[in-house]
Design a protein around this motif. Sequence first.
Motif, mmCIF file in Angstrom:
data_model
loop_
_atom_site.group_PDB
_atom_site.id
_atom_site.type_symbol
_atom_site.label_atom_id
_atom_site.label_comp_id
_atom_site.label_asym_id
_atom_site.label_seq_id
_atom_site.Cartn_x
_atom_site.Cartn_y
_atom_site.Cartn_z
ATOM 1 N N TYR A 325 -2.363 -4.739 2.160
ATOM 2 C CA TYR A 325 -1.517 -4.097 1.144
ATOM 3 C C TYR A 325 -2.089 -2.750 0.706
ATOM 4 N N THR A 326 -3.418 -2.640 0.707
ATOM 5 C CA THR A 326 -4.048 -1.396 0.258
ATOM 6 C C THR A 326 -3.693 -0.237 1.185
ATOM 7 N N ILE A 327 -3.819 -0.448 2.498
ATOM 8 C CA ILE A 327 -3.551 0.645 3.430
ATOM 9 C C ILE A 327 -2.067 1.013 3.414
ATOM 10 N N TYR A 328 -1.206 0.011 3.258
ATOM 11 C CA TYR A 328 0.238 0.289 3.169
ATOM 12 C C TYR A 328 0.528 1.108 1.911
ATOM 13 N N PHE A 331 -0.342 4.764 2.366
ATOM 14 C CA PHE A 331 0.693 5.512 3.099
ATOM 15 C C PHE A 331 1.886 5.824 2.191
ATOM 16 N N LEU A 332 2.310 4.827 1.397
ATOM 17 C CA LEU A 332 3.447 5.029 0.491
ATOM 18 C C LEU A 332 3.131 6.079 -0.568
ATOM 19 N N LEU A 333 1.909 6.048 -1.078
ATOM 20 C CA LEU A 333 1.506 7.008 -2.100
ATOM 21 C C LEU A 333 1.555 8.429 -1.552
ATOM 22 N N ARG A 334 1.107 8.601 -0.315
ATOM 23 C CA ARG A 334 1.142 9.932 0.293
ATOM 24 C C ARG A 334 2.563 10.452 0.421
ATOM 25 N N GLU A 335 3.516 9.529 0.582
ATOM 26 C CA GLU A 335 4.930 9.915 0.670
ATOM 27 C C GLU A 335 5.577 10.022 -0.709
ATOM 28 N N ASN A 336 4.746 9.886 -1.754
ATOM 29 C CA ASN A 336 5.206 9.949 -3.146
ATOM 30 C C ASN A 336 6.182 8.821 -3.491
ATOM 31 N N LYS A 337 6.081 7.701 -2.767
ATOM 32 C CA LYS A 337 6.883 6.516 -3.083
ATOM 33 C C LYS A 337 6.066 5.664 -4.052
ATOM 34 N N LEU A 338 6.085 6.098 -5.313
ATOM 35 C CA LEU A 338 5.147 5.563 -6.304
ATOM 36 C C LEU A 338 5.402 4.097 -6.622
ATOM 37 N N GLU A 339 6.666 3.715 -6.757
ATOM 38 C CA GLU A 339 6.964 2.312 -7.094
ATOM 39 C C GLU A 339 6.489 1.377 -5.979
ATOM 40 N N GLY A 340 6.746 1.764 -4.734
ATOM 41 C CA GLY A 340 6.303 0.943 -3.602
ATOM 42 C C GLY A 340 4.793 0.877 -3.519
ATOM 43 N N LYS A 342 2.687 1.233 -6.011
ATOM 44 C CA LYS A 342 2.230 0.397 -7.129
ATOM 45 C C LYS A 342 2.375 -1.089 -6.786
ATOM 46 N N GLU A 343 3.525 -1.474 -6.244
ATOM 47 C CA GLU A 343 3.778 -2.878 -5.893
ATOM 48 C C GLU A 343 2.716 -3.404 -4.923
ATOM 49 N N ASN A 344 2.356 -2.586 -3.943
ATOM 50 C CA ASN A 344 1.393 -3.036 -2.940
ATOM 51 C C ASN A 344 -0.049 -3.010 -3.455
ATOM 52 N N TYR A 345 -0.381 -2.061 -4.333
ATOM 53 C CA TYR A 345 -1.717 -2.096 -4.944
ATOM 54 C C TYR A 345 -1.877 -3.349 -5.812
ATOM 55 N N LEU A 346 -0.806 -3.701 -6.539
ATOM 56 C CA LEU A 346 -0.858 -4.920 -7.357
ATOM 57 C C LEU A 346 -0.997 -6.158 -6.482
ATOM 58 N N LYS A 347 -0.329 -6.145 -5.337
ATOM 59 C CA LYS A 347 -0.436 -7.271 -4.405
ATOM 60 C C LYS A 347 -1.860 -7.372 -3.864
ATOM 61 N N ALA A 348 -2.455 -6.237 -3.560
ATOM 62 C CA ALA A 348 -3.846 -6.226 -3.082
ATOM 63 C C ALA A 348 -4.777 -6.807 -4.140
ATOM 64 N N ILE A 349 -4.530 -6.466 -5.395
ATOM 65 C CA ILE A 349 -5.365 -6.959 -6.506
ATOM 66 C C ILE A 349 -5.261 -8.469 -6.647
ATOM 67 N N GLU A 350 -4.094 -9.022 -6.297
ATOM 68 C CA GLU A 350 -3.939 -10.489 -6.343
ATOM 69 C C GLU A 350 -4.975 -11.177 -5.456
ATOM 70 N N PHE A 351 -5.283 -10.555 -4.319
ATOM 71 C CA PHE A 351 -6.198 -11.174 -3.352
ATOM 72 C C PHE A 351 -7.637 -10.677 -3.491
ATOM 73 N N ASP A 352 -7.806 -9.529 -4.110
ATOM 74 C CA ASP A 352 -9.170 -9.013 -4.314
ATOM 75 C C ASP A 352 -9.139 -8.019 -5.473
ATOM 76 N N ASN A 353 -9.569 -8.498 -6.640
ATOM 77 C CA ASN A 353 -9.506 -7.635 -7.833
ATOM 78 C C ASN A 353 -10.813 -6.887 -8.080
ATOM 79 N N SER A 354 -11.705 -6.885 -7.078
ATOM 80 C CA SER A 354 -13.030 -6.300 -7.276
ATOM 81 C C SER A 354 -13.147 -4.855 -6.804
#
Length: 579
Positions: A325-328, A331-340, A342-354
């Motif tokens: 989710y982090t790498i995805y 890529f989305l952030l670079r395209e300025n797709k902020l909501e997408g 954000k959703e994937n960073y939050l998903k990454a945090i679900e599995f590793d919040n460190s």
Amino acid sequence: MQKLVLVGIILILFFGCSSEKQITSGTKKKPNTATVFNEKQKLEFDYLFHEANKERILGNLQLAAGLFAKCIKINPNEAAPYYEMANIYDVMQDATLSLAFAKKAVELDGSNKWYRLLYAHTLQRSGDTENAIKQYEKLVELEPNNIDLYFDIAQMQSYIGKHKEALNSLSKVEKVVGIDEQIILQKEKIYIKLNDIDGAANEIQKLINAYPDKVQYQGILADLYLANDLPEKAFAIYQEILVKDPGNPFAHLSLYDYYKSKKEDEKAIEEAKLAFQSPDLDIDTKMQILLYYYSLSDKNATLKKEAFELNKILIKVHPEEAKSYTIYADFLLRENKLEGAKENYLKAIEFDNSRFPIWNQLMFIESELNQQDDLLRDSKKAIELFPNQPIFYFFYGLTNLQKKNFQEAIDYFELGKDFVLDNPQLLAQFYASLGDAYNGSKLYEKSDDAYEKALKIEPKNVYVLNNYSYYLSLRKEKLERAEQLSALCNELEPNQPNYQDTYAWILYTQGKFVQAKDWLEKAIENGGDSNPVILEHLGDVNAQLNNIEKALELWEKAKSFKGESLYLDKKIADKKLYE
């Protein structure tokens, strides 16, 4: 100074014994006939040697060296103290002394493998690889079945360019142990250095013949061909691998490289997809591939499309890996797709919040999206996980400031600023925000102090220059200082209507109505014609200059743009200025 004194003692010991017969570096220990060693001396030697080892273990190397030196003085023909001294100076990275002591130890006892290994090591470190090899050859005489020694010799031979000699050394090992992967791969590297690709290929072929079911050896041979501009040979082997193992991800990856080299992009991406679909290809390898895409795809629509396709496969195959989710999200952030993102960073945090960088990106995205409730929640969580990271205190404090929770903002700004290290810009932002928060709490002295601290760090911070000067004008305090700050702000960023309005209002507060009118009209010309505050201020100036009709026109226009000042309606109703 202590080291110099110790070295002096050591040199005296070496040269003091120079009248004794030279002891050679043969493989047998010569009997000690030069030293009369009575019982008292033996006891003293054993005691000092024990104490020296104790100090060495405790890390007191200088003290240990001094005690070993005393041992040498008692019995200069005993090898062990010289060996220990060589070890100490090796740790201390004094190559000259380490080499001298190691050599002496070997001269006194050439049959001790550890002494000779250290001597070889010190020779190698000092750049004398030729003589290091000779010492390893003597070690081979001591331990002819020690395979590791042959490897060490081969590596050193190859290092100094004696590649054929290195091959001979490895072949000797091969005769003893038979076909061995480590030996073959070492020989392959040497053949490549000799630019003998056929020789390298023959070595790998020996592994393939010995282990026909291990397709990874075919992969190594194919990669060798591909790396040396023999793509068709490589292609044929990859096809053989896929007949045996259709899902082999490494073969598919190699075919991806093959097709890319031939500019057959459609075939290449299909091979990459097949590789990514395999759970046998570890996620870190897939991440490396996507990072490669990230570095190249920013301005290449084809690569960008391929990267997003691979990202989606990665998530499907590794759905519980934060990295997917982090790498995805990157890529989305670079395209300025902020909501997408954000959703994937939050998903990454679900599995590793460190992971601090993930939380950091999340804060900036939520701030950019002005999602105050989410930012408040997530920055508070981040503070709990990373209590020494000031940026999370800043975001939490800033969000509370925006929500007018001034005391909460102050508390966290005050806490967070103390964690700022080597980041003056962030520290200035903390003080600037503290200035705003203290002003909101009507703690004006503390507010002014915070603003001054921010300006001491960043004297040209236009945000602070504008806010500080404006709040001073509202309080009608330190107006000369306010005028100075606002003038600098407008000098740094001319034609900015809000900054021009601030300067005008400071002039107004000082009774300089004509000058204030000029600056407010500039603000209107520069885009302030729809700003209710600027319009109302210009109306007030006109009222002060006895142009009430113009003032009324401007007040009504300010109201049409949803102006909500305390006296605006009363000014319009009574056609009179109220302050």
